[in-house]
Design a protein around this motif. Structure first.
Motif, PDB file in Angstrom:
ATOM      1  N   PHE A  16       0.850  -1.186   0.000  1.00  0.00           N
ATOM      2  CA  PHE A  16       0.000   0.000   0.000  1.00  0.00           C
ATOM      3  C   PHE A  16       0.883   1.232   0.000  1.00  0.00           C
ATOM      4  CE2 PHE A  16      -2.865  -3.069   2.227  1.00  0.00           C
ATOM      5  CZ  PHE A  16      -3.913  -3.032   1.323  1.00  0.00           C
ATOM      6  N   THR A  18       1.565   4.740   1.405  1.00  0.00           N
ATOM      7  CA  THR A  18       1.185   5.501   2.598  1.00  0.00           C
ATOM      8  C   THR A  18       1.961   6.812   2.599  1.00  0.00           C
ATOM      9  OG1 THR A  18       2.946   4.660   4.011  1.00  0.00           O
ATOM     10  CG2 THR A  18       0.960   3.327   3.889  1.00  0.00           C
ATOM     11  N   PHE A  23       4.058   0.409   2.053  1.00  0.00           N
ATOM     12  CA  PHE A  23       3.889  -0.530   3.172  1.00  0.00           C
ATOM     13  C   PHE A  23       3.584  -1.913   2.617  1.00  0.00           C
ATOM     14  CE2 PHE A  23       1.087  -2.787   6.116  1.00  0.00           C
ATOM     15  CZ  PHE A  23       1.900  -2.839   7.239  1.00  0.00           C
ATOM     16  N   ALA A  25       2.049  -5.170   3.029  1.00  0.00           N
ATOM     17  CA  ALA A  25       1.051  -5.823   3.888  1.00  0.00           C
ATOM     18  C   ALA A  25       1.174  -7.342   3.781  1.00  0.00           C
ATOM     19  CB  ALA A  25      -0.351  -5.361   3.496  1.00  0.00           C
ATOM     20  N   HIS A  44      -3.631 -12.428  13.826  1.00  0.00           N
ATOM     21  CA  HIS A  44      -3.811 -11.283  14.714  1.00  0.00           C
ATOM     22  C   HIS A  44      -4.337 -10.069  13.952  1.00  0.00           C
ATOM     23  CE1 HIS A  44      -2.137 -12.893  18.428  1.00  0.00           C
ATOM     24  NE2 HIS A  44      -1.276 -13.559  17.674  1.00  0.00           N
ATOM     25  N   SER A  45      -4.887  -9.126  14.708  1.00  0.00           N
ATOM     26  CA  SER A  45      -5.418  -7.903  14.120  1.00  0.00           C
ATOM     27  C   SER A  45      -4.326  -7.187  13.323  1.00  0.00           C
ATOM     28  CB  SER A  45      -5.929  -7.004  15.246  1.00  0.00           C
ATOM     29  OG  SER A  45      -6.504  -5.860  14.697  1.00  0.00           O
ATOM     30  N   GLY A  46      -4.675  -6.780  12.123  1.00  0.00           N
ATOM     31  CA  GLY A  46      -3.736  -6.022  11.300  1.00  0.00           C
ATOM     32  C   GLY A  46      -2.773  -6.871  10.483  1.00  0.00           C
ATOM     33  N   CYS A  47      -2.942  -8.204  10.522  1.00  0.00           N
ATOM     34  CA  CYS A  47      -1.967  -9.041   9.806  1.00  0.00           C
ATOM     35  C   CYS A  47      -2.238  -9.079   8.303  1.00  0.00           C
ATOM     36  CB  CYS A  47      -1.932 -10.454  10.385  1.00  0.00           C
ATOM     37  SG  CYS A  47      -3.379 -11.445   9.993  1.00  0.00           S
ATOM     38  N   GLY A  48      -3.451  -8.789   7.896  1.00  0.00           N
ATOM     39  CA  GLY A  48      -3.711  -8.763   6.450  1.00  0.00           C
ATOM     40  C   GLY A  48      -4.839  -9.676   5.995  1.00  0.00           C
ATOM     41  N   LYS A  49      -5.702 -10.095   6.912  1.00  0.00           N
ATOM     42  CA  LYS A  49      -6.797 -11.000   6.555  1.00  0.00           C
ATOM     43  C   LYS A  49      -7.771 -10.333   5.584  1.00  0.00           C
ATOM     44  CE  LYS A  49      -7.964 -11.364  10.922  1.00  0.00           C
ATOM     45  NZ  LYS A  49      -6.908 -10.505  11.505  1.00  0.00           N
ATOM     46  N   SER A  50      -8.197  -9.105   5.947  1.00  0.00           N
ATOM     47  CA  SER A  50      -9.141  -8.396   5.068  1.00  0.00           C
ATOM     48  C   SER A  50      -8.486  -8.074   3.734  1.00  0.00           C
ATOM     49  CB  SER A  50      -9.620  -7.097   5.729  1.00  0.00           C
ATOM     50  OG  SER A  50     -10.331  -7.382   6.903  1.00  0.00           O
ATOM     51  N   THR A  51      -7.196  -7.761   3.792  1.00  0.00           N
ATOM     52  CA  THR A  51      -6.475  -7.451   2.556  1.00  0.00           C
ATOM     53  C   THR A  51      -6.535  -8.651   1.607  1.00  0.00           C
ATOM     54  OG1 THR A  51      -5.007  -5.972   3.774  1.00  0.00           O
ATOM     55  CG2 THR A  51      -4.206  -6.771   1.656  1.00  0.00           C
ATOM     56  N   GLU A 166     -15.181 -11.532   8.887  1.00  0.00           N
ATOM     57  CA  GLU A 166     -15.636 -11.521  10.282  1.00  0.00           C
ATOM     58  C   GLU A 166     -17.133 -11.264  10.381  1.00  0.00           C
ATOM     59  OE1 GLU A 166     -13.189 -10.198  13.359  1.00  0.00           O
ATOM     60  OE2 GLU A 166     -11.609  -9.521  12.029  1.00  0.00           O
ATOM     61  N   HIS A 199     -11.416 -14.129  13.872  1.00  0.00           N
ATOM     62  CA  HIS A 199     -10.438 -14.026  14.961  1.00  0.00           C
ATOM     63  C   HIS A 199     -10.596 -15.200  15.923  1.00  0.00           C
ATOM     64  CE1 HIS A 199      -9.926  -9.541  14.535  1.00  0.00           C
ATOM     65  NE2 HIS A 199      -8.720  -9.933  14.829  1.00  0.00           N
TER      66      HIS A 199
HETATM   67  N1  ATP Z   1      -5.555   0.964   2.010  1.00  0.00           N
HETATM   68  C1  ATP Z   1      -4.527   0.798   2.857  1.00  0.00           C
HETATM   69  N2  ATP Z   1      -3.509   1.671   2.889  1.00  0.00           N
HETATM   70  C2  ATP Z   1      -2.462   1.497   3.726  1.00  0.00           C
HETATM   71  N3  ATP Z   1      -2.356   0.472   4.580  1.00  0.00           N
HETATM   72  C3  ATP Z   1      -3.337  -0.422   4.601  1.00  0.00           C
HETATM   73  C4  ATP Z   1      -4.494  -0.310   3.755  1.00  0.00           C
HETATM   74  N4  ATP Z   1      -5.321  -1.357   4.010  1.00  0.00           N
HETATM   75  C5  ATP Z   1      -4.712  -2.072   4.976  1.00  0.00           C
HETATM   76  N5  ATP Z   1      -3.542  -1.531   5.322  1.00  0.00           N
HETATM   77  C6  ATP Z   1      -2.599  -2.064   6.309  1.00  0.00           C
HETATM   78  O1  ATP Z   1      -2.325  -3.413   5.966  1.00  0.00           O
HETATM   79  C7  ATP Z   1      -2.274  -4.216   7.141  1.00  0.00           C
HETATM   80  C8  ATP Z   1      -3.302  -5.310   7.039  1.00  0.00           C
HETATM   81  O2  ATP Z   1      -4.590  -4.733   7.166  1.00  0.00           O
HETATM   82  P1  ATP Z   1      -5.911  -5.622   7.173  1.00  0.00           P
HETATM   83  O3  ATP Z   1      -7.055  -4.689   7.259  1.00  0.00           O
HETATM   84  O4  ATP Z   1      -5.878  -6.565   6.035  1.00  0.00           O
HETATM   85  O5  ATP Z   1      -5.726  -6.442   8.545  1.00  0.00           O
HETATM   86  P2  ATP Z   1      -6.699  -7.498   9.227  1.00  0.00           P
HETATM   87  O6  ATP Z   1      -5.903  -8.738   9.445  1.00  0.00           O
HETATM   88  O7  ATP Z   1      -7.953  -7.600   8.464  1.00  0.00           O
HETATM   89  O8  ATP Z   1      -6.957  -6.813  10.655  1.00  0.00           O
HETATM   90  P3  ATP Z   1      -8.273  -6.842  11.600  1.00  0.00           P
HETATM   91  O9  ATP Z   1      -8.283  -8.220  12.202  1.00  0.00           O
HETATM   92  O10 ATP Z   1      -8.010  -5.811  12.629  1.00  0.00           O
HETATM   93  O11 ATP Z   1      -9.466  -6.560  10.758  1.00  0.00           O
HETATM   94  C9  ATP Z   1      -2.463  -3.281   8.317  1.00  0.00           C
HETATM   95  O12 ATP Z   1      -1.204  -2.915   8.816  1.00  0.00           O
HETATM   96  C10 ATP Z   1      -3.178  -2.095   7.709  1.00  0.00           C
HETATM   97  O13 ATP Z   1      -2.856  -0.920   8.412  1.00  0.00           O
END
Ligand code: ATP
Ligand code: MG
Length: 268
Positions: A16, A18, A23, A25, A44-51, A166, A199
């Motif tokens: 991504f 920034t 960054f 991901a 864990h939160s923020g690891c990239g699941k939604s990505t 989720e 989670h």
């Molecule tokens: N559009 C974006 N621009 C910059 N960074 C991003 C973007 N989308 C996600 N990130 C970063 O990529 C990483 C993964 O984000 P993601 O939302 O996939 O995590 P997640 O595992 O779904 O977390 P959660 O469990 O909290 O939902 C995080 O560090 C987030 O800050």
């Protein structure tokens, strides 16, 4: 078509842009999802699941690598991959019926008449037990019911793949358990292919054929893949004491809280 590899993810990386630069991901993501398979992504939160889910949905494009669905490259969203978001994303001024009807019309409107579209909508609402609430608006129903509308909307599109981020995260434990059981029954009936973010370790073991465990970012990747060979239909009460269930649960907990434990230290 290769039935074993319905979704194929090869060498995927997601960066991504920034304010501080680029960054990383996700990196080196290789994953196959077979037709009819139920796969959960856990980490864990923020690891990239939604990505990763958004990449499969085609809402974002990878910076490297390829994603295929039914042997075709994923280049954007499509009705073959319906998404259920955590925040329901319902239109508040429309009734439950209208929220689902809108999706049905978009997918089947070109080839089917109004009566058919209405009966598809009724069927989807019935599948999630919402027939009686069809004429209510999102503001008039509970969180669990809103989530059901989101699931009905996704299922009404008869997608090849159901993507869920989720979907039960915001619900209390009892409602969550009820919806998990409903989802198990629906998936067994529709034989859907599902990729779901969670989670929750118990949710992952109860629902999955395969649990994909992501390492902590930045530069997260797949740390481990666990096959859950528990027979179906699955009953949560019976499973609780099943040695295979206990073993799977322990393996995921060990991954998350022993081997990937450093996330808490970073956050602390
Ligand atoms: N559009 C974006 N621009 C910059 N960074 C991003 C973007 N989308 C996600 N990130 C970063 O990529 C990483 C993964 O984000 P993601 O939302 O996939 O995590 P997640 O595992 O779904 O977390 P959660 O469990 O909290 O939902 C995080 O560090 C987030 O800050
Ligand atoms: Mg997320």
């Amino acid at each position: 078509m290769n039935e074993e590899k319905y979704i194929e993810i090869r060498g995927v990386e997601q960066r991504f842009k920034t304010a501080k630069g680029s960054f990383l991901a996700l990196q080196k993501i290789d994953l196959d999802v077979a037709k009819g398979e139920f796969v959960t992504l856990i980490g864990h939160s923020g690891c990239g699941k939604s990505t990763l889910l958004n990449l499969i949905a085609g809402l974002t494009a990878p910076t490297q690598g390829t994603l295929l669905c039914a042997n075709r490259e994923i280049r954007g969203p499509g009705p073959d991959r319906a998404v259920v978001f955590q925040n329901h994303s319902l239109l508040p001024w429309l009734t439950c019926f209208e929220n689902v009807y809108l999706a049905v019309e978009r997918v089947f409107g070109a080839s089917e008449g109004k009566a058919q579209l209405r009966s598809r909508t009724d069927a989807a609402l019935a599948l999630v037990g919402l027939t009686a609430a069809a004429q209510k608006r999102p503001g008039e129903i509970s969180g669990g019911m809103k989530q059901r509308v989101g699931i009905a909307r996704a299922l009404s599109m008869e997608p090849k793949v159901l993507l869920m981020d989720e979907p039960f995260g915001a619900l209390d434990a009892l409602t969550r358990a009820k919806l998990q059981d409903e989802l198990l029954a629906i998936v067994a009936n529709t034989r859907s292919t599902v990729v779901m973010v969670t989670h929750d370790v118990d949710e992952a073991v109860l629902l999955s054929d395969k649990i994909v465990m992501l390492t902590n970012g930045p530069g997260a990747t797949i740390g481990e893949v666990l096959q859950v060979a528990l027979p179906r239909p699955r009953n949560r009460v019976e499973l609780a004491e099943d040695p295979a269930y206990v073993h799977a649960r322990k393996a995921v907990i060990d991954f998350l809280y022993t081997r990937q434990a450093h996330v808490e230290k970073v956050a602390a």
